[in-house]
Design an enzyme around this catalytic site. Structure first.
Site, PDB file in Angstrom:
ATOM      1  N   GLY A  29       0.816  -1.201   0.000  1.00  0.00           N
ATOM      2  CA  GLY A  29       0.000   0.000   0.000  1.00  0.00           C
ATOM      3  C   GLY A  29       0.852   1.254   0.000  1.00  0.00           C
ATOM      4  N   CYS A  41       5.297  -6.173   1.627  1.00  0.00           N
ATOM      5  CA  CYS A  41       5.666  -4.763   1.548  1.00  0.00           C
ATOM      6  C   CYS A  41       5.053  -3.990   2.716  1.00  0.00           C
ATOM      7  CB  CYS A  41       5.266  -4.177   0.202  1.00  0.00           C
ATOM      8  SG  CYS A  41       6.083  -2.606  -0.188  1.00  0.00           S
ATOM      9  N   TYR A  42       4.052  -3.130   2.497  1.00  0.00           N
ATOM     10  CA  TYR A  42       3.410  -2.443   3.621  1.00  0.00           C
ATOM     11  C   TYR A  42       2.852  -3.457   4.612  1.00  0.00           C
ATOM     12  CZ  TYR A  42       0.401   0.613   6.342  1.00  0.00           C
ATOM     13  OH  TYR A  42      -0.201   1.294   7.382  1.00  0.00           O
ATOM     14  N   HIS A  54       7.499  -7.748  -3.686  1.00  0.00           N
ATOM     15  CA  HIS A  54       6.165  -8.126  -4.156  1.00  0.00           C
ATOM     16  C   HIS A  54       6.226  -9.460  -4.912  1.00  0.00           C
ATOM     17  CE1 HIS A  54       3.834  -4.425  -3.294  1.00  0.00           C
ATOM     18  NE2 HIS A  54       5.026  -3.847  -3.374  1.00  0.00           N
ATOM     19  N   GLU A  57       3.709 -11.110  -5.988  1.00  0.00           N
ATOM     20  CA  GLU A  57       2.557 -11.269  -6.877  1.00  0.00           C
ATOM     21  C   GLU A  57       2.802 -10.787  -8.302  1.00  0.00           C
ATOM     22  OE1 GLU A  57       1.701  -7.344  -4.588  1.00  0.00           O
ATOM     23  OE2 GLU A  57       2.921  -9.153  -4.411  1.00  0.00           O
ATOM     24  N   SER A 112     -27.894  -7.946 -20.269  1.00  0.00           N
ATOM     25  CA  SER A 112     -27.310  -6.925 -21.132  1.00  0.00           C
ATOM     26  C   SER A 112     -26.908  -7.472 -22.489  1.00  0.00           C
ATOM     27  CB  SER A 112     -26.079  -6.319 -20.460  1.00  0.00           C
ATOM     28  OG  SER A 112     -25.038  -7.281 -20.384  1.00  0.00           O
ATOM     29  N   ASP A 114     -21.330 -11.710 -18.685  1.00  0.00           N
ATOM     30  CA  ASP A 114     -21.500 -11.600 -17.237  1.00  0.00           C
ATOM     31  C   ASP A 114     -22.953 -11.801 -16.823  1.00  0.00           C
ATOM     32  OD1 ASP A 114     -18.857 -10.863 -17.512  1.00  0.00           O
ATOM     33  OD2 ASP A 114     -19.253  -8.728 -17.294  1.00  0.00           O
ATOM     34  N   LYS A 126     -13.015 -11.900 -14.984  1.00  0.00           N
ATOM     35  CA  LYS A 126     -13.688 -12.180 -16.254  1.00  0.00           C
ATOM     36  C   LYS A 126     -13.380 -13.575 -16.798  1.00  0.00           C
ATOM     37  CE  LYS A 126     -15.683  -9.708 -18.812  1.00  0.00           C
ATOM     38  NZ  LYS A 126     -17.129  -9.469 -19.098  1.00  0.00           N
TER      39      LYS A 126
END
Length: 519
Positions: free
Chosen positions: A58, A85-86, A175, A177, A229, A233, A375
């Site tokens: 963060g 990290c943070y 990090h 990730e 729609s 989704d 998605k």
């Protein structure tokens, strides 16, 4: 309500731009994960009953008076915790260590040296080895909390990886990730599978069963209307809800005149004839285009369309005797981009989604069964539910439809021009066998007119832009590198076949996270 997910990982978000990548890596390891902002993490921890917790990075400093903190209950629960990290810094500070700001930070590629083995490194890194990682920090740990020891160092971070093996607490200054930490995904897999003891067997079939149970528990004997729609989704959400509650569901397809060519007919045919789902087809083209007349500001257009959708749903719910719930296909990126976890600008990115709730006057609750999925995971669920490829593989098409691909005023004439150009563009992409390699492709009708020569005549017509991007989860996107021959073919066809366009340009812009649309 959400049922407890005991074989899960909670990710506490402190505002990092790449927090969602932690969730991706955990799910790639076959373990279900959810992100919760730090200020609601205590509730999420109690609800999920996770087998482990990851504290994200963060932008804050733990030395600030009101900086974010992790709920103490997480450290007291006896579950493994990984701070990144943070997350490492607040873990050290909260557990009795110390963090200070340095004169210089450590940003970008770095190399750590493994000092001693730990469970996080098992089968991956050994003492004495050096490995590439990605750093992004200004502050750094200067004193470890009791029970912790250093297991890896870097030139700029003497506490690059720390561990309290007895409590199964681990922390990395880098990090893991991001792709620039080559073994980062394996480290996270080690944490969730080896340290937390999870089997890594989470599947979409399990998610399907869990969500069906949740929907039944939430809805009870109530009635649900679902806004279709035409995109993947809402289609997946509708089929999943129908599987859970059957005829208690009524789908409402609002044909607002902003759809792609032939899309309305496809939606009606699939849901009425193939699935037998109760479907109300509302022809609202005049209503929407009339309300859009004169509007040029993109945010005002979005707000109008979102508000008008709600009005239509209210009217249709009244016609069937009322509804208790409104269902929609909100995805995880919509939630991340619509709710500011740390007071940042993300609160306005997805303003056309009702992720924050519905107007009080509706007296309905939201049903959002896809809220925790990305998605690509929705596409997997769609296949699990038996949806045809024409829907599962369809490129995303946001709720405002063509309105956000027509900068300036939206009129029927401009919609018809754009629909035809878009259809030609997508047909050429399919003919070239590129449709599945592209995450999203569309045409845009620019608010610009240019002079051109066609045959022996001068023209003064519109400019069309075409765009194509690659992505996995809809959180980041990059341009698709068409060759010149393909673009020339597309431009020639559009100019020849679509009256009202005399110039075609390709948008080469790479967009940051979330900005997949045009306006």
């Amino acid at each position: 309500m959400t049922l407890p997910l005991q074989d899960s990982i909670l990710i506490v978000d402190f505002g990092s731009q790449v927090t969602q990548l932690i969730a991706r890596r955990v799910r790639e390891a076959g373990v279900y994960s959810e992100i919760a902002p730090f200020n609601s993490a205590a509730e999420a921890f109690a609800r999920m009953q996770p087998k482990g917790v990851i504290l994200s990075g963060g932008p804050s400093s733990v030395m600030w008076e009101d900086s974010p903190r992790a709920p103490q209950a997480i450290f007291d629960a006896g579950v493994p915790v990984l701070g990144i990290c943070y997350g490492q810094q607040t873990m050290m500070q909260q557990l009795g260590g110390n963090v200070e700001g340095g004169e210089s930070g450590e940003f970008g590629r770095a190399f750590i040296e493994v000092q001693k083995p730990c469970a996080l490194f098992d089968g991956l890194w050994n003492a004495g080895e050096k490995h590439q990682v990605w750093m992004s920090h200004g502050d750094k740990v200067t004193q470890l909390a009791p029970g912790f020891e250093v297991v890896a160092t870097s030139e700029g971070a003497p506490y690059a990886v720390t561990a309290n093996e007895a409590k199964r607490f681990y922390a990395t200054q880098f990090h893991p990730e991001v792709v620039h930490t080559p073994d980062g995904g394996k480290l996270l897999a080690n944490f969730v599978r080896h340290v937390c003891g999870l089997a890594g067997d989470w599947t979409m079939a399990e998610f399907r069963a869990t969500k069906i149970a949740e929907i039944r528990a939430q809805v009870g004997e109530g009635r649900v209307i679902c806004g279709l729609s035409g995109g993947v989704d809402s289609a997946v959400a509708a089929v999943l809800i129908h599987e859970a509650i059957g005829d208690q569901l009524t789908c409402v397809f609002v044909d607002h005149g902003l759809m792609r060519l032939g899309e309305a007919e496809q939606v009606v045919s699939l849901f009425r004839e193939h699935y037998g789902i109760k479907l109300v087809h509302v022809n609202a083209e005049e209503r929407f285009l009339g309300g859009l007349a004169g509007l040029t500001d993109p945010e005002k257009k979005r707000k109008f369309i979102g508000g008008e959708f709600i009005a239509v749903f209210e009217e249709e719910a009244a016609k069937i005797g009322g509804a208790d719930f409104l269902a929609q296909g909100t995805l995880y990126p919509d939630v991340i981009e619509s709710v500011s976890f740390t007071g940042g600008p993300s609160v306005t990115i997805k303003s056309h989604h009702n992720v924050g709730g519905l107007p009080d006057r509706m007296n309905m609750k939201l049903v959002e069964p896809l809220r925790e999925l990305f998605k690509d995971e929705v596409r997997v669920l769609g296949k699990e539910l038996g949806l045809p490829d024409i829907f599962v593989g369809r490129h995303p098409f946001p709720g405002p439809g063509l309105a956000i691909r027509i900068p300036g005023e939206v009129t029927k004439e401009r919609c018809d021009i754009l629909r035809k150009a878009d259809a030609v563009y997508l047909e050429e992409i399919r003919n070239a066998g590129l449709y599945d390699a592209i995450w999203q492709a569309f045409a845009v009708l620019l608010p610009v007119r240019t002079v051109g020569v066609m045959g022996d005549h001068r023209t003064y017509d519109s400019v069309c832009a075409v765009r194509a991007v690659t992505s996995t989860d809809g959180m980041t996107a990059d341009i698709y590198p068409f060759d010149a021959a393909f673009l020339s073919r597309v431009a020639t066809r559009i100019i020849n076949e679509v009256k009202g366009i005399n110039r075609v340009v390709y948008d080469y812009t790479s967009k940051p996270p979330g900005t997949i649309e045009w306006e």
